[in-house]
Design an enzyme around this catalytic site. Sequence first.
Site, mmCIF file in Angstrom:
data_model
loop_
_atom_site.group_PDB
_atom_site.id
_atom_site.type_symbol
_atom_site.label_atom_id
_atom_site.label_comp_id
_atom_site.label_asym_id
_atom_site.label_seq_id
_atom_site.Cartn_x
_atom_site.Cartn_y
_atom_site.Cartn_z
ATOM 1 N N LYS A 119 21.445 -20.885 -16.757
ATOM 2 C CA LYS A 119 22.214 -19.666 -16.474
ATOM 3 C C LYS A 119 22.941 -19.163 -17.706
ATOM 4 O O LYS A 119 23.102 -17.962 -17.887
ATOM 5 C CB LYS A 119 23.232 -19.913 -15.345
ATOM 6 C CG LYS A 119 22.583 -20.100 -13.991
ATOM 7 C CD LYS A 119 22.769 -18.891 -13.106
ATOM 8 C CE LYS A 119 21.641 -18.753 -12.100
ATOM 9 N NZ LYS A 119 21.940 -19.028 -10.741
ATOM 10 N N LYS A 158 10.328 -21.334 -11.273
ATOM 11 C CA LYS A 158 10.758 -21.327 -9.875
ATOM 12 C C LYS A 158 10.731 -19.900 -9.307
ATOM 13 O O LYS A 158 11.097 -18.958 -10.011
ATOM 14 C CB LYS A 158 12.196 -21.867 -9.860
ATOM 15 C CG LYS A 158 12.767 -22.133 -8.504
ATOM 16 C CD LYS A 158 14.182 -22.675 -8.621
ATOM 17 C CE LYS A 158 15.208 -21.566 -8.731
ATOM 18 N NZ LYS A 158 16.570 -21.937 -8.368
ATOM 19 N N LYS A 206 15.265 -15.086 -6.947
ATOM 20 C CA LYS A 206 15.680 -13.716 -6.700
ATOM 21 C C LYS A 206 15.941 -12.965 -8.007
ATOM 22 O O LYS A 206 15.930 -11.757 -8.039
ATOM 23 C CB LYS A 206 16.898 -13.687 -5.774
ATOM 24 C CG LYS A 206 17.832 -14.874 -5.945
ATOM 25 C CD LYS A 206 18.562 -15.258 -4.655
ATOM 26 C CE LYS A 206 19.323 -16.566 -4.822
ATOM 27 N NZ LYS A 206 19.763 -17.182 -3.600
HETATM 28 P P1 TYM Z 1 20.610 -21.304 -4.189
HETATM 29 O O1 TYM Z 1 21.343 -20.226 -3.504
HETATM 30 O O2 TYM Z 1 20.112 -21.068 -5.571
HETATM 31 O O3 TYM Z 1 19.385 -21.775 -3.332
HETATM 32 C C1 TYM Z 1 19.563 -22.071 -1.954
HETATM 33 C C2 TYM Z 1 18.671 -23.205 -1.506
HETATM 34 O O4 TYM Z 1 17.303 -22.855 -1.646
HETATM 35 C C3 TYM Z 1 16.639 -23.777 -2.474
HETATM 36 N N1 TYM Z 1 15.687 -23.030 -3.298
HETATM 37 C C4 TYM Z 1 14.399 -23.329 -3.387
HETATM 38 N N2 TYM Z 1 13.653 -24.296 -2.816
HETATM 39 C C5 TYM Z 1 12.341 -24.331 -3.124
HETATM 40 N N3 TYM Z 1 11.754 -23.453 -3.962
HETATM 41 C C6 TYM Z 1 12.454 -22.463 -4.554
HETATM 42 N N4 TYM Z 1 11.858 -21.596 -5.372
HETATM 43 C C7 TYM Z 1 13.846 -22.376 -4.268
HETATM 44 N N5 TYM Z 1 14.830 -21.525 -4.670
HETATM 45 C C8 TYM Z 1 15.950 -21.934 -4.056
HETATM 46 C C9 TYM Z 1 17.731 -24.413 -3.329
HETATM 47 O O5 TYM Z 1 17.352 -25.667 -3.789
HETATM 48 C C10 TYM Z 1 18.863 -24.485 -2.342
HETATM 49 O O6 TYM Z 1 18.728 -25.598 -1.496
HETATM 50 N N6 TYM Z 1 24.504 -24.114 -5.404
HETATM 51 C C11 TYM Z 1 23.558 -23.809 -4.359
HETATM 52 C C12 TYM Z 1 24.232 -23.270 -3.119
HETATM 53 C C13 TYM Z 1 25.293 -24.165 -2.584
HETATM 54 C C14 TYM Z 1 25.110 -25.381 -1.887
HETATM 55 C C15 TYM Z 1 26.419 -25.839 -1.583
HETATM 56 C C16 TYM Z 1 23.984 -26.103 -1.514
HETATM 57 C C17 TYM Z 1 26.633 -23.927 -2.654
HETATM 58 N N7 TYM Z 1 27.310 -24.938 -2.048
HETATM 59 C C18 TYM Z 1 26.605 -27.038 -0.891
HETATM 60 C C19 TYM Z 1 24.190 -27.299 -0.820
HETATM 61 C C20 TYM Z 1 25.474 -27.747 -0.524
HETATM 62 C C21 TYM Z 1 22.600 -22.776 -4.876
HETATM 63 O O7 TYM Z 1 22.850 -22.087 -5.808
HETATM 64 O O8 TYM Z 1 21.473 -22.638 -4.167
#
Ligand code: TYM
Length: 334
Positions: free
Chosen positions: A117, A199, A202
């Site tokens: 990031k 990956k 978005k």
């Molecule tokens: P975020 O918002 O980037 O992604 C949300 C969830 O989706 C999964 N994910 C994917 N899995 C497979 N293939 C992909 N291309 C893909 N893109 C996203 C991510 O692994 C995630 O599980 N920091 C976290 C959000 C968060 C969180 C938490 C998660 C905040 N607090 C507490 C678990 C527990 C995040 O940025 O995910």
Amino acid sequence: MENQERKKRILSAIKPSGDLTLGSYMGAIKNWIGFQDSFDCLYCVADLHAITVRQDPKELRRRSLEQLAAYLSAGIDYRKSIVFIQSHVAAHAELSWILGCYAMFGELSRMTQFKDKSQKNADNINAGLFTYPVLMASDILIYNADLVPVGDDQKQHVELTRDIANRFNSVYGNVFTLPEAFVAPVGARIMSLQSPENKMSKSESDPNGCVLLMDKPDDIMRKFKRAVTDSGREIRFDRENKPGVSNLIEIYSAAAGISREETEARFEGKSYGEFKPAVGEAVVELLRPIRENAESLLRDKAELERIYKEGAERAAALAARTLNKVKKKVGLIV
Ligand code: TYM
């Protein structure tokens, strides 16, 4: 005592920094549904995490609500699980400050997501981007979650959460439950359809690489028909040498609920030209009911508001107990 009597607990979240993608659905939400009967589940819209990169305020509010509607339409039952918006439970941010004093500069600097990031947002490497995993640790630890279902890319943050919890516990006794990441065998790493070495995300520059949860069938089909494949003709899973086809196998398997081997067998002898639209159709059928349900939920804003307010109340009651305990342990007057 509470720990011995209660069901095991699950917490997970997604940040509304962009519209939900097929990746976040397959890596996270899809797995959340099945946990609801055997675990106490909390599912959260991580809006505070989203503001680590600059957001248009109106858009952020729209996406937060849409994300909540998508959780519900995908099958999260707000009567069974606690569904809420992170910023509505102030205790997360409060715990985050305290835990920040138990997280090390060195370990936060090593987080892959932070490194990525900061490269992508070189003009805005703010402190929030750096301490982001501490807030995530607070989300998890404040509910003493046992299991955290996430995609592959978030495993490192859950491990850091354990390290922080361990460090805290070793000073103050058994305050936090040590959480474990749950990463599904299929669907935990969905890659871009245009550049399958990255990956699916978005923030991708080519919109054809990323399928959105709310995409219409025609758009989904177009994206899959244009998906990058590899040289050769075989539909065989081999991430290293055939990243494009392997990604399509992964997506099909997750959509159909079968293993990669079963997908290979199903398409044996078929061409890429036949395989790509078949994956598209499987995804269209998977997402159709979610999109349609979400659209109707979004028409009733009052009902959504009732649901997130009730969720916040239930979550806040649980969070307050942990926060209180932590404050006492570290010597704050409560
Ligand atoms: P975020 O918002 O980037 O992604 C949300 C969830 O989706 C999964 N994910 C994917 N899995 C497979 N293939 C992909 N291309 C893909 N893109 C996203 C991510 O692994 C995630 O599980 N920091 C976290 C959000 C968060 C969180 C938490 C998660 C905040 N607090 C507490 C678990 C527990 C995040 O940025 O995910």
